[in-house]
Design an enzyme around this catalytic site. Structure first.
Site, PDB file in Angstrom:
ATOM      1  N   HIS A  62       0.828  -1.205   0.000  1.00 30.40           N
ATOM      2  CA  HIS A  62       0.000   0.000   0.000  1.00 30.40           C
ATOM      3  C   HIS A  62       0.864   1.258   0.000  1.00 30.40           C
ATOM      4  CE1 HIS A  62      -3.808   2.119   0.726  1.00 30.40           C
ATOM      5  NE2 HIS A  62      -3.039   3.001   1.357  1.00 30.40           N
ATOM      6  N   ASP A 142       4.351   6.383 -13.141  1.00 26.00           N
ATOM      7  CA  ASP A 142       4.523   5.688 -11.862  1.00 26.00           C
ATOM      8  C   ASP A 142       6.002   5.651 -11.467  1.00 26.00           C
ATOM      9  OD1 ASP A 142       4.333   3.984  -9.680  1.00 26.00           O
ATOM     10  OD2 ASP A 142       2.836   2.701 -10.644  1.00 26.00           O
ATOM     11  N   ARG A 144       6.940   4.371  -8.371  1.00 23.50           N
ATOM     12  CA  ARG A 144       7.069   3.512  -7.192  1.00 23.50           C
ATOM     13  C   ARG A 144       8.085   2.397  -7.394  1.00 23.50           C
ATOM     14  NH1 ARG A 144       0.722   2.788  -6.241  1.00 23.50           N
ATOM     15  NH2 ARG A 144       0.897   2.712  -8.501  1.00 23.50           N
TER      16      ARG A 144
END
Ligand SMILES: [Zn+2]
Length: 500
Positions: A62, A142, A144
């Site tokens: 998460h 993205d 991440r």
């Protein structure tokens, strides 16, 4: 477990957390390059099952979301997914990894600029989505990275386990498979969208997320709004003009701060208190529904009434996002003014708010979050105010401080928070305007000295208590008996309101 490092992931310590879904151990890690925290949440009861060869572990990776998890904003689905995953892991066993990777890893600065751009476009009828905005701002889709997860699994000796990944996002599955993490199944965590996150979720779906519930028709017959208008255009709901993306700039008097973004977030109303427009009040009057009134603008109502009337009015707060080039920290200033009244003569309330990252989880007791909710409620009742998010954990020393025993903290300053920074940001917004300040005992002394040194024009100190009892007692109205009383007081208030 003693302090350990593998790859770039350092183990700092463990904290027990009591949540709504059982007792968890929060194992806290830090990436020694980015200094970002990674928290691994493991249900205490299922801890031993982790090493059971047969067991398939549920896991969720998460990424943090300050706007929904700290500020209760409704413009995404992150907090629902977080709580949903903790519930499943609490029941079935596994690990939740919480990573400080705001806005798909671009940080809150990138995310806020993206949100500002989308909001402006949507308001004027455009169809730009979050991915288009990132592209326009020169950002990747993205940013991440998940290598810390692999490194934590190695330290926990779980790197060979099989996982059932709780996600709607196929990119994440591939990201983990590329790290040789064995994902043998996935489970979706999906919730019915609301009006404020639906277009965001549709853009997620278009980029490959597995979402089904967004097709569900939303009831657009909202309180006081034209039910024939199915456009759901933001202009129907956002009572302010959005702000166009601007070139970030340094503050005139305090050049250490760069102002990066300004946009509005729809904060979920607290304890069913809503701020309504004059038209909505008249609409309610015609419906002859009973409400409890606290002042001219705010109503407490029963859950049934909210459903019947379909009230959606959020608390629209403007985010002002600052970045401090001397400390590399960002500061979020939330600003509120009641959009339905003339607020020019209202003395604003000011709150300087600290945060604990642990409070973002569904804990039984959320100390900082309670103070936040209490402050938001006070600001709403007042009609105008500012909330500056000041620091995270350990009074400015981070989770590392928080994990030390009392006997180990000698020589660590008890309060590392930068009150100069807070005062400078406030000064640049308030100038010489007078204001009242919400406080807890601890910070009052240090804060007072600094406020004075910046010649900030504070008047009253209003204490926020540490209890859960945020409510002025909620009386239940009996529709039959209290109707006359209600309608009398209502008309009086309405008169007051019209005179404004
Ligand atoms: Zn979010």
């Amino acid at each position: 477990m003693e302090s350990k490092i593998y790859g770039t992931t350092l183990y700092l310590g463990v904290k027990k957390l009591k949540t709504k879904y059982g007792d968890f151990n929060a194992l806290v890690y830090q990436d020694v390059i980015t200094t970002k925290y990674i928290i691994a949440l493991i249900n205490e009861n299922t801890f031993n099952n982790l090493y059971d060869n047969e067991a398939i572990l549920y896991t969720r990776i998460h990424s943090s979301c300050i706007t929904s998890e700290m500020f209760n904003s409704q413009d995404c689905d992150c907090v629902e997914q977080l709580n949903g995953a903790i519930k499943i892991i609490g029941e079935l066993g596994g690990i939740l990894f919480y990573l400080i990777q705001e806005g798909r890893g671009c940080g809150y600065i990138g995310k806020a600029r993206g949100c500002q751009m989308v909001q402006y476009d949507e308001y004027y009828g455009g169809n730009m989505n979050t991915f288009d905005a990132y592209k326009n701002l020169g950002m990747k889709k993205d940013y991440r990275k998940y290598h810390n997860i692999k490194e934590i699994l190695v330290m926990l000796k779980l790197e060979n386990k099989s996982f059932n990944l709780l996600t709607n996002n196929p990119d994440k599955i591939n990201g983990l498979k590329n790290l040789d993490i064995n994902i043998i199944n996935t489970t979706k965590i999906e919730f019915v969208p609301n009006l404020f996150n639906r277009s965001y979720l549709i853009s997620k779906q278009n980029s490959g997320h597995m979402l089904d519930k967004i097709k569900k028709e939303l009831n657009v017959n909202f309180l006081g709004l034209d039910p024939t208008n199915k456009e759901n255009n933001l202009q129907n709901f956002l009572p302010f003009k959005p702000i166009k993306v601007f070139e970030p700039y340094k503050l005139d008097n305090y050049k250490r701060f760069i102002l990066f973004a300004k946009y509005y977030i729809p904060i979920r109303p607290i304890n069913n208190r809503f701020v309504l427009s004059k038209e909505q009040i008249e609409f309610i009057e015609r419906k002859k529904v009973c409400f409890e009134m606290f002042n001219t603008f705010i109503y407490v109502n029963k859950l049934k009434d909210i459903e019947n009337l379909n009230i959606i009015n959020p608390y629209w707060f403007r985010v002002n996002l600052y970045y401090d080039i001397t400390t590399n920290l960002d500061y979020v200033l939330l600003y509120y003014e009641n959009p339905f009244i003339d607020t020019s003569s209202i003395t604003p309330l000011v709150r300087i708010q600290s945060e604990s990252i642990f409070d973002r989880f569904p804990l039984d007791e959320k100390r900082y979050k309670n103070r936040y909710n209490h402050s938001i409620q006070k600001i709403i009742e007042n009609g105008k105010g500012y909330l500056l998010l000041f620091y995270r954990d350990g009074r400015g020393s981070g989770l590392g401080y928080y994990l030390l025993d009392n006997k180990d903290i000698s020589g660590v300053k008890e309060d590392m928070r930068d009150y100069d920074a807070a005062c400078q940001i406030l000064k640049s917004n308030l100038n010489d305007d007078k204001f009242d300040i919400l406080y807890t005992n601890y910070s009052k002394f240090n804060l007072k000295l600094k406020l004075k040194s910046y010649k900030l024009n504070f008047r009253n100190w209003i204490s926020i208590k540490d209890d859960n009892n945020l409510l002025i007692s909620e009386r239940i109205f009996n529709l039959e008996n209290d109707y006359n009383y209600y309608i009398n007081s209502f008309s009086k208030k309405l008169k007051l309101y019209s005179n404004n």
